[in-house]
Scaffold this active site. Structure first.
Site, PDB file in Angstrom:
ATOM      1  N   HIS A 168       0.951  -1.407  -0.010  1.00  0.00           N
ATOM      2  CA  HIS A 168      -0.329   0.264   0.157  1.00  0.00           C
ATOM      3  C   HIS A 168       0.641   1.438   0.470  1.00  0.00           C
ATOM      4  O   HIS A 168       1.169   1.737   0.845  1.00  0.00           O
ATOM      5  CB  HIS A 168      -0.751  -0.452   1.332  1.00  0.00           C
ATOM      6  CG  HIS A 168      -1.632   1.345   1.463  1.00  0.00           C
ATOM      7  ND1 HIS A 168      -2.851   0.710   1.571  1.00  0.00           N
ATOM      8  CD2 HIS A 168      -2.024   2.326   0.627  1.00  0.00           C
ATOM      9  CE1 HIS A 168      -3.644   1.933   1.572  1.00  0.00           C
ATOM     10  NE2 HIS A 168      -3.078   2.562   1.009  1.00  0.00           N
ATOM     11  N   ARG A 210       1.861   9.045  -6.421  1.00  0.00           N
ATOM     12  CA  ARG A 210       1.650   9.957  -6.754  1.00  0.00           C
ATOM     13  C   ARG A 210       2.297   9.932  -8.327  1.00  0.00           C
ATOM     14  O   ARG A 210       1.305  11.220  -8.991  1.00  0.00           O
ATOM     15  CB  ARG A 210       2.257  11.087  -5.965  1.00  0.00           C
ATOM     16  CG  ARG A 210       1.789  10.865  -4.505  1.00  0.00           C
ATOM     17  CD  ARG A 210       0.842  11.153  -4.228  1.00  0.00           C
ATOM     18  NE  ARG A 210       0.623  10.962  -2.752  1.00  0.00           N
ATOM     19  CZ  ARG A 210      -0.919  11.504  -2.208  1.00  0.00           C
ATOM     20  NH1 ARG A 210      -1.259  10.104  -2.932  1.00  0.00           N
ATOM     21  NH2 ARG A 210      -0.562  11.086  -0.653  1.00  0.00           N
ATOM     22  N   ASN A 236      -4.757   5.633  -7.221  1.00  0.00           N
ATOM     23  CA  ASN A 236      -5.621   7.350  -7.009  1.00  0.00           C
ATOM     24  C   ASN A 236      -4.806   8.423  -7.917  1.00  0.00           C
ATOM     25  O   ASN A 236      -4.290   9.660  -7.088  1.00  0.00           O
ATOM     26  CB  ASN A 236      -6.003   8.149  -5.458  1.00  0.00           C
ATOM     27  CG  ASN A 236      -4.994   8.122  -4.323  1.00  0.00           C
ATOM     28  OD1 ASN A 236      -3.894   7.152  -4.619  1.00  0.00           O
ATOM     29  ND2 ASN A 236      -4.695   8.598  -3.002  1.00  0.00           N
ATOM     30  N   HIS A 255     -10.593   0.411   1.552  1.00  0.00           N
ATOM     31  CA  HIS A 255     -10.472   0.825   2.423  1.00  0.00           C
ATOM     32  C   HIS A 255     -11.754   1.944   2.895  1.00  0.00           C
ATOM     33  O   HIS A 255     -13.004   2.255   2.162  1.00  0.00           O
ATOM     34  CB  HIS A 255      -9.819   2.935   1.627  1.00  0.00           C
ATOM     35  CG  HIS A 255      -9.874   4.329   2.364  1.00  0.00           C
ATOM     36  ND1 HIS A 255      -9.033   4.955   2.629  1.00  0.00           N
ATOM     37  CD2 HIS A 255     -10.992   4.431   3.751  1.00  0.00           C
ATOM     38  CE1 HIS A 255      -8.817   5.823   3.573  1.00  0.00           C
ATOM     39  NE2 HIS A 255     -10.361   5.566   4.303  1.00  0.00           N
ATOM     40  N   HIS A 300      -4.905  -1.028   5.994  1.00  0.00           N
ATOM     41  CA  HIS A 300      -4.512   0.079   7.042  1.00  0.00           C
ATOM     42  C   HIS A 300      -5.651  -0.092   7.882  1.00  0.00           C
ATOM     43  O   HIS A 300      -6.496   0.462   8.335  1.00  0.00           O
ATOM     44  CB  HIS A 300      -4.974   1.719   6.475  1.00  0.00           C
ATOM     45  CG  HIS A 300      -5.739   2.186   6.145  1.00  0.00           C
ATOM     46  ND1 HIS A 300      -6.483   1.937   5.661  1.00  0.00           N
ATOM     47  CD2 HIS A 300      -5.567   2.779   4.648  1.00  0.00           C
ATOM     48  CE1 HIS A 300      -7.345   2.430   4.871  1.00  0.00           C
ATOM     49  NE2 HIS A 300      -6.644   2.934   3.803  1.00  0.00           N
ATOM     50  N   ASP A 318       1.007   2.708   3.909  1.00  0.00           N
ATOM     51  CA  ASP A 318       0.665   3.879   2.915  1.00  0.00           C
ATOM     52  C   ASP A 318       1.373   4.859   2.754  1.00  0.00           C
ATOM     53  O   ASP A 318       0.454   5.887   3.348  1.00  0.00           O
ATOM     54  CB  ASP A 318      -0.997   4.158   4.849  1.00  0.00           C
ATOM     55  CG  ASP A 318      -1.893   4.843   3.336  1.00  0.00           C
ATOM     56  OD1 ASP A 318      -1.392   5.398   2.541  1.00  0.00           O
ATOM     57  OD2 ASP A 318      -3.071   5.774   4.500  1.00  0.00           O
ATOM     58  N   HIS A 336       2.513  14.328   0.830  1.00  0.00           N
ATOM     59  CA  HIS A 336       1.686  15.780   0.424  1.00  0.00           C
ATOM     60  C   HIS A 336       3.065  17.056   0.903  1.00  0.00           C
ATOM     61  O   HIS A 336       3.700  16.966   1.550  1.00  0.00           O
ATOM     62  CB  HIS A 336       0.985  15.821   0.828  1.00  0.00           C
ATOM     63  CG  HIS A 336      -0.680  14.939   0.633  1.00  0.00           C
ATOM     64  ND1 HIS A 336      -1.215  15.042   0.046  1.00  0.00           N
ATOM     65  CD2 HIS A 336      -0.711  14.104   2.287  1.00  0.00           C
ATOM     66  CE1 HIS A 336      -1.958  13.555   0.299  1.00  0.00           C
ATOM     67  NE2 HIS A 336      -1.598  12.920   1.378  1.00  0.00           N
TER      68      HIS A 336
HETATM   69  O1  DOR Z   1      -4.059   9.108   4.411  1.00  0.00           O
HETATM   70  C1  DOR Z   1      -4.224   8.885   3.838  1.00  0.00           C
HETATM   71  N1  DOR Z   1      -3.199   9.794   2.628  1.00  0.00           N
HETATM   72  N2  DOR Z   1      -5.542   7.584   3.985  1.00  0.00           N
HETATM   73  C2  DOR Z   1      -5.656   8.095   1.825  1.00  0.00           C
HETATM   74  O2  DOR Z   1      -6.200   6.588   2.333  1.00  0.00           O
HETATM   75  C3  DOR Z   1      -5.374   8.139   1.036  1.00  0.00           C
HETATM   76  C4  DOR Z   1      -4.091   9.044   1.693  1.00  0.00           C
HETATM   77  C5  DOR Z   1      -3.854   9.706  -0.065  1.00  0.00           C
HETATM   78  O3  DOR Z   1      -3.762   9.371  -1.367  1.00  0.00           O
HETATM   79  O4  DOR Z   1      -2.762  10.412   0.431  1.00  0.00           O
END
Ligand code: DOR
Length: 431
Positions: A61, A65, A95, A180, A233, A306, A310
């Protein structure tokens, strides 16, 4: 391809239940021999005295990006961060922008990974088009392109009928569906766990039940369809109980837990640090205890990071506005070493949760040090102390709740397909 001899390390190979000091010889990209006093002539020798030697970690997981949000991370930077943490295979969630709901996107990710990533990258494709939860993707075509599992991660699939069909189809093609599990209506505006902490912070809470009810639904649908449900998670005691009971009655379910949900409670958010905001949120101490016990018992099969990069401008805002997610690769091993130090889990079993079992969940050939296997290997110093500075890490982003913390335990060498790609003292050994 060169020969590598890893000398005198503690071999931890869960696939063979092997825990002993020995040498490992790597030749032509494969494990060639394991034994005492192997001949070092003509090899690059790695001194592993005092270290552990294990199959490279497999992360079920992660968020790389790319395509679309390369300012947060890309396949090259994410791949480097992965091997710096000891991960030799990482599975990237769909995603992205565009969403990985089309074989062309899967092809693109695999192509970039071949060129740019020192870690192996395996795409997890979307279960529904655009992650919108309405129309299923062409799962068979995505699988043929290289997708190893299906998930609408980050966007819970709320329509139970669609989820049922996804599980049915995934069963036909032999692929897991990773979920999820957070009921979006119950989450509402919640940004932290609902309870005393959310009250003290004055922030909207999301109840543990938001996760647990969806886990209950999906377990029932897995039972109905015979599909392979993988719960991403896990963060609540209720989920652990439900997964345990479902497994006992024969439901095809596997589950993962993150380093942060194993070691941090919602109290970590008391300083409003947006690097403690993730989805699902950090939970209560009793949830954390249940997750740890679930991991020890094997109800939670795997540790997955996970890894969710960001950018600073996105995280450096008020708590409610920040996107959820934290970095994971480079801190995962020292963070989960906490369970070894407390005596909850043995080193061999920890390696099983980081490597052998996640590989088995995806039916990969990795996760083993068997002679003849692909040489994906990590050398770990369980005692090395270092201060984690995300600014000096390999990810493009820096959003970690462990920034500035002293870590104990580190990946000191990572080998992928017989190639030494990372050495903690020399750095990244790929162009
Ligand atoms: O904390 C998270 N960040 N949970 C998610 O399900 C998505 C992920 C993200 O893509 O930033």
């Amino acid at each position: 391809m060169g020969r590598i001899l890893i000398r005198g390390g503690r071999i931890l190979d869960p696939a063979a239940s092997r825990d002993e000091v020995a040498d490992v010889l790597i030749e032509d990209g494969k494990i060639a021999a394991i034994g005492a006093g192997l001949d070092a002539s003509g090899t690059t020798a790695i001194d592993a005295a005092g270290c552990w030697v294990a199959p490279g970690f497999v992360d079920l997981h992660t968020h790389l990006r790319e395509p679309g949000q390369e300012y947060k991370e890309d396949i090259a930077s994410g791949g480097r961060s992965a091997v710096a943490g000891g991960f030799t295979t990482v599975c990237c969630m769909a995603n992205t922008h565009p969403v990985n709901d089309d074989p062309a996107v899967t092809d693109y990710i695999l192509d970039r990974a071949r060129q740019d990533s020192p870690a192996r990258v395996l795409p997890i494709a979307a279960a529904t088009r655009g992650l919108e939860g309405r129309v299923m993707t062409e799962m068979s075509a995505l699988q043929k392109a290289g997708a190893v599992a299906f998930s609408d991660d980050g966007r819970t699939l709320m329509d139970g009928a669609v989820m049922r069909r996804v599980l049915e189809y995934a069963r036909m093609i032999g692929a897991p569906v990773s979920v999820h599990a957070e009921d979006r209506h119950l989450v509402g505006q919640g940004v932290v766990n609902e309870g005393a902490v959310s009250t003290r912070l004055g922030l909207p809470g999301s109840p543990a039940a938001a996760e647990t009810v969806l886990v209950a639904r999906d377990l029932l649908l897995a039972e109905l369809t015979g599909g392979h449900l993988h719960v991403a998670h896990v963060s609540t005691a209720g989920s652990v109980d439900l997964i345990r009971a479902a497994r006992e009655r024969g439901v095809h379910v596997t589950a993962e837990v993150t380093p942060h949900h194993l070691t941090l409670t919602d109290e970590a958010a008391l300083g409003y640090d947006t690097n403690t905001k993730m989805a699902p949120p950090l939970r209560s101490a009793s949830d954390v205890r249940a997750c740890r016990q679930g991991l020890v018992d094997g109800v939670l099969d795997a540790i997955a990071t996970d890894h969710a990069p960001h950018a600073p401008h996105e995280k450096d805002v008020e708590f409610t506005a920040a996107p959820p997610g934290v970095l994971g690769f480079e801190t995962a091993f020292p963070v989960v070493m906490d369970l070894v130090r407390t005596g909850e889990i043995t080193p061999l079993e920890l390696m099983r949760r980081l490597s052998t079992t996640p590989a088995r969940i995806l039916r990969l050939r990795s996760g083993t040090l068997a002679v003849g296997a692909e040489a994906d290997v990590v050398v770990l110093d369980p005692d090395r102390e270092w201060v984690y500075d995300p600014m000096k890490g390999w990810s493009k982003s820096h959003n970690s709740p462990w920034a500035g913390k002293t870590m104990r335990g580190r990946a000191v060498a990572t080998i992928v397909a017989g190639r030494l790609v990372y050495d903690a003292d020399r750095g990244m050994l790929v162009p």
